[in-house]
Design an enzyme around this catalytic site. Structure first.
Site, PDB file in Angstrom:
ATOM      1  N   ASP A 207     -57.594  23.673   2.776  1.00 25.30           N
ATOM      2  CA  ASP A 207     -58.532  23.447   1.713  1.00 25.30           C
ATOM      3  C   ASP A 207     -60.031  23.340   2.184  1.00 25.30           C
ATOM      4  O   ASP A 207     -60.463  23.018   2.932  1.00 25.30           O
ATOM      5  CB  ASP A 207     -58.204  21.910   1.345  1.00 25.30           C
ATOM      6  CG  ASP A 207     -58.911  21.194   0.159  1.00 25.30           C
ATOM      7  OD1 ASP A 207     -58.654  21.567  -0.996  1.00 25.30           O
ATOM      8  OD2 ASP A 207     -59.766  20.126   0.429  1.00 25.30           O
ATOM      9  N   GLU A 280     -49.502  31.519  19.036  1.00 26.73           N
ATOM     10  CA  GLU A 280     -48.543  30.944  20.069  1.00 26.73           C
ATOM     11  C   GLU A 280     -47.194  30.705  19.559  1.00 26.73           C
ATOM     12  O   GLU A 280     -46.370  30.702  20.371  1.00 26.73           O
ATOM     13  CB  GLU A 280     -49.042  29.698  20.810  1.00 26.73           C
ATOM     14  CG  GLU A 280     -50.401  29.995  21.529  1.00 26.73           C
ATOM     15  CD  GLU A 280     -50.779  28.670  22.014  1.00 26.73           C
ATOM     16  OE1 GLU A 280     -50.360  27.662  21.714  1.00 26.73           O
ATOM     17  OE2 GLU A 280     -52.253  28.276  22.170  1.00 26.73           O
TER      18      GLU A 280
END
Length: 565
Positions: A207, A280
Site C-alpha cells: 500500500d 530467500e
C-alpha cells in the site's frame, strides 16, 4: 503460465469485509473467503490478493493497522487465515496479502508509547513528530494536506496537558506516518514480512508504495490545482469528459518533479532490501506496488530487476474508453515495463476507484477519490455502463502481462450511487464534510444468491453497507448458468487467455482500422474493440468471444470480439 507465474497471472482482489460473511454479523471474514474459494477456482484465476485483515480500529477499513502480526477478530483468527491459505493452495490459488508500511493506526503500541514519551525520545523517533512553527508552536510544521482532506498534521497534548508537538499523517489523523529513516522501523517490517512468508503467503501488495520516504527537511509544497491530472505528460483521465486527480493528489508536478512526500528516491533502497529477503524463500514470492506515479516510465523504476515484481498500471485504469488513448497507453505500458524486464499489469477497478461498470461511461468530471453519489452529474444508465465495461474487460484480458480483477466486477456490479448518508464510512466523506462521497460505493458486499438473506453474502440479513435491490438480478447463482452473463464472459475470457497463452504473448497492431477501433493480434487471437458509436465490419476469422451478441460480421458500438487469427 511461464515459470515466473506472476508475469502472466490473473489476480483477483478480495476486499475481505465485503466478500463473504460466514458468521452472519454483517462483516465479511476469512472463513467466508475459504467457503467461496470454489467459485474463484471455477472462474479461473491464478491468485487472490486480500486487502487488510489485521487488527485495526477500522477507521479506514483496516488500512489503519494496530497489530501487523494478527487477524482482527472481525475477520477471524490466525487459524482461520492458515486454513484459508491451505485451502487456496490446495486449489492451485496463490495468496497475496496487503502490507501497509507508510503508516500505522494511532492504536498501535508504538504510537501509544510515542504519545506517552517526551519530545526527542526513541519512541517518538519511530514516527514523524515535529515542533510547530510560530513563537508558541501553534502552527503546523509545514503546509501539507491530507489525502482525505484537511491538514496532514495533528498537534498532541503532552503528559502535563499542554499543547505540544505535531505528528504527520498523510491520510487520516488516526494513521500516523512512520519515519523510514529510523532503522528500528526497517527492522520491524523485515520481521513482519518474515512472519507472513513463514505462514505461506505468496507475496505482498504494498500500500502507498510511492510513499514512506519524505524529502529532507519536510519543505512546504503546494500541489497542482485540484481536478487536474496526475501531473506530468500522461494527462490521465477517469472519463472521456475531464481530467481526474488521483487518490493521492500531487504525485508529480508538470515538470515531472515529485511532491516531497511521494516517490522519493529513498523508497527504492527499501524495496531492494525487501527483494533480497523474499528471494530467500522458495516458490517465487512477489511484491506488487501500489504506486500512483506519472509517467509510466517513472512507474517502471519500482519494478527494476532487483526491486518489486509488479506495479499497478493506474495509467491504464484511468484511460477513457477512447481508441486513440487506449492504443497510446498500451504502447507506453509495454515499452516502459519491457525496458526494465518486467511484465505490464492491467487493471480497471479496485477498492479505491469507482467501479468501471459505471466510471467508463460517466460524462462529467469525476476526480479520483471523490466517488459518486445522488448529487453527482453525468451518470450513465446501468445498461450503457455495463456494455462498455464488458467491452473494456474483454480488451484488457487479451493483453500480454498480468491482469487484476476486483471482486464483483465479474458480476458486472455497478457503483452503488444511492447509499444513505448515514451508512457511509469512508474517512473522505467525514473529512470533507460530505463534499466528497468517497469509496464506499465500490465496497458494497457481494451478491451470491438472489433469494437468500443479504443475497448470500452471509447467513443473515446483516450487511455492513446496505445492498441495493439490483443485487438480486446480478447475483452469482443467477448468472452462473447463463452463457450471456457477465460472469460467463469473464470465465470464458480467462479460460481462453490461459489456453492461448495470451499473458505471455505480444501485441501486433493491425493497420487500416477505423479511428474508433483498437485492433491487434496476440498469438493466434485477433482482438477488435469498437469504442465508437457506429458499427464496424469484422475481419475474417472464427469468433471465439464477444462482449455483446453479434449480427453476422458486424461489431456493434462498445463491443469487443476475439477471433481466431
Amino acid at each position: 503460465m511461464t515459470p515466473e507465474w506472476w508475469r502472466t497471472a490473473a489476480i483477483y482482489q478480495i476486499y475481505p469485509r465485503s466478500f463473504a460473511d460466514a458468521n452472519g454479523d454483517g462483516m465479511g471474514d476469512l472463513a467466508g473467503i475459504t467457503s467461496r474459494l470454489g467459485a474463484l477456482q471455477e472462474l479461473g484465476i491464478d491468485a487472490i490478493w486480500l486487502s487488510p485483515f489485521y487488527t485495526s480500529p477500522q477507521r479506514d477499513a483496516g488500512y489503519d493497522v494496530a497489530d501487523y502480526r494478527d487477524v482482527d477478530p472481525l475477520f477471524g483468527t490466525l487459524a482461520d487465515f492458515d486454513a484459508m491459505v491451505a485451502e487456496s493452495h490446495a486449489r492451485g490459488i496463490r495468496v497475496i496479502v496487503d502490507l501497509v508500511p507508510n503508516h500505522s493506526s494511532d492504536a498501535h503500541v508504538w504510537f501509544q508509547a510515542a504519545l506517552a514519551a517526551a519530545p526527542g525520545s526513541a519512541e517518538r523517533a519511530r514516527y514523524l513528530f515535529r515542533d510547530g512553527r510560530g513563537d508558541d508552536g501553534s502552527e503546523a510544521p509545514n503546509n501539507w494536506k491530507s489525502v482525505f482532506g484537511g491538514p496532514a498534521w495533528t498537534r498532541v497534548l503532552e503528559a502535563d496537558g499542554t499543547p505540544g508537538q505535531w505528528y504527520l499523517h498523510l491520510f487520516d489523523s488516526s494513521q500516523p506516518d512512520f519515519d523510514w529513516t529510523n532503522e528500528e522501523v526497517r527492522d520491524e517490517f523485515r520481521d513482519i514480512l518474515r512472519f507472513w512468508l513463514d505462514r505461506g503467503v505468496d507475496g505482498f501488495r504494498v500500500d502507498v508504495a510511492h510513499g514512506m520516504v519524505k524529502a529532507e527537511g519536510l519543505p512546504d509544497y503546494t500541489p497542482p490545482a485540484e481536478g487536474g491530472s496526475m501531473g506530468g505528460a500522461g494527462g490521465l483521465t477517469t472519463d472521456a469528459a475531464a481530467s481526474g486527480a488521483p487518490l493521492e493528489p500531487g504525485i508529480s508536478d508538470e515538470h515531472g518533479g515529485s511532491a516531497p512526500y511521494w516517490a522519493q528516491d529513498g523508497v527504492h533502497e527499501i524495496y531492494r532490501d525487501w527483494r533480497l529477503l523474499l528471494d530467500e524463500y522458495p516458490g517465487e514470492r512477489v511484491l506488487a506496488a501500489e504506486a500512483w506515479v506519472d509517467p509510466l516510465s517513472r512507474v517502471a523504476k519500482w519494478v527494476r530487476p532487483d526491486e518489486m515484481h509488479q506495479a499497478f498500471n493506474f495509467a491504464y485504469l484511468e484511460t477513457p474508453w477512447n481508441a486513440a488513448a487506449l492504443r497510446r497507453v498500451i504502447d507506453d505500458s509495454l515499452d516502459a515495463f519491457a525496458a526494465v524486464g518486467a511484465p505490464s499489469t492491467w487493471v480497471l477497478s479496485n477498492h479505491d476507484v469507482v467501479r468501471h461498470a459505471t466510471r467508463l461511461s460517466v460524462t462529467e468530471a469525476n476526480p479520483q477519490g471523490h466517488g459518486l453519489g445522488p448529487r453527482s452529474k453525468g451518470l450513465p444508465s446501468f445498461e450503457a455502463g455495463l456494455r462498455r465495461a464488458r467491452a473494456a474487460t474483454a480488451l484488457m484480458l487479451a493483453l500480454p502481462g498480468s491482469a487484476y480483477i476486483y471482486q464483483g466486477e465479474e458480476l458486472g456490479l455497478p457503483e452503488v450511487i444511492d447509499l444513505p448518508d448515514g451508512a457511509r464510512q469512508d474517512p473522505t466523506w467525514f473529512r470533507t464534510a460530505g463534499e466528497r462521497y468517497g469509496r464506499d460505493g465500490c465496497r458494497v458486499p457481494l451478491p451470491w444468491e438472489s433469494s437468500a438473506p443479504s443475497y448470500g453474502f452471509g447467513p443473515a440479513d446483516a450487511s455492513w453497507l446496505p445492498q441495493p435491490e439490483q443485487w438480486a438480478s446480478l447475483a452469482r447463482d443467477v448468472q452462473r448458468g447463463d452463457p450471456a452473463s457477465t460472469l460467463s464472459l469473464y470465465r470464458d475470457a480467462l479460460a481462453l487467455r490461459r489456453e492461448r497463452r495470451l499473458g505471455a504473448g505480444a501485441v501486433e497492431w493491425l493497420p487500416g482500422q477505423p479511428e474508433s477501433v483498437v485492433a491487434f493480434r496476440n498469438g493466434d487471437i485477433v482482438v477488435i474493440a469498437n469504442t465508437g458509436d457506429a458499427p464496424v465490419e469484422l475481419p475474417a476469422g472464427e469468433v471465439l468471444l464477444s462482449s455483446e451478441p453479434l449480427d453476422g460480421r458486424v461489431l456493434p458500438a462498445d463491443t469487443t470480439a476475439w477471433l481466431a487469427a
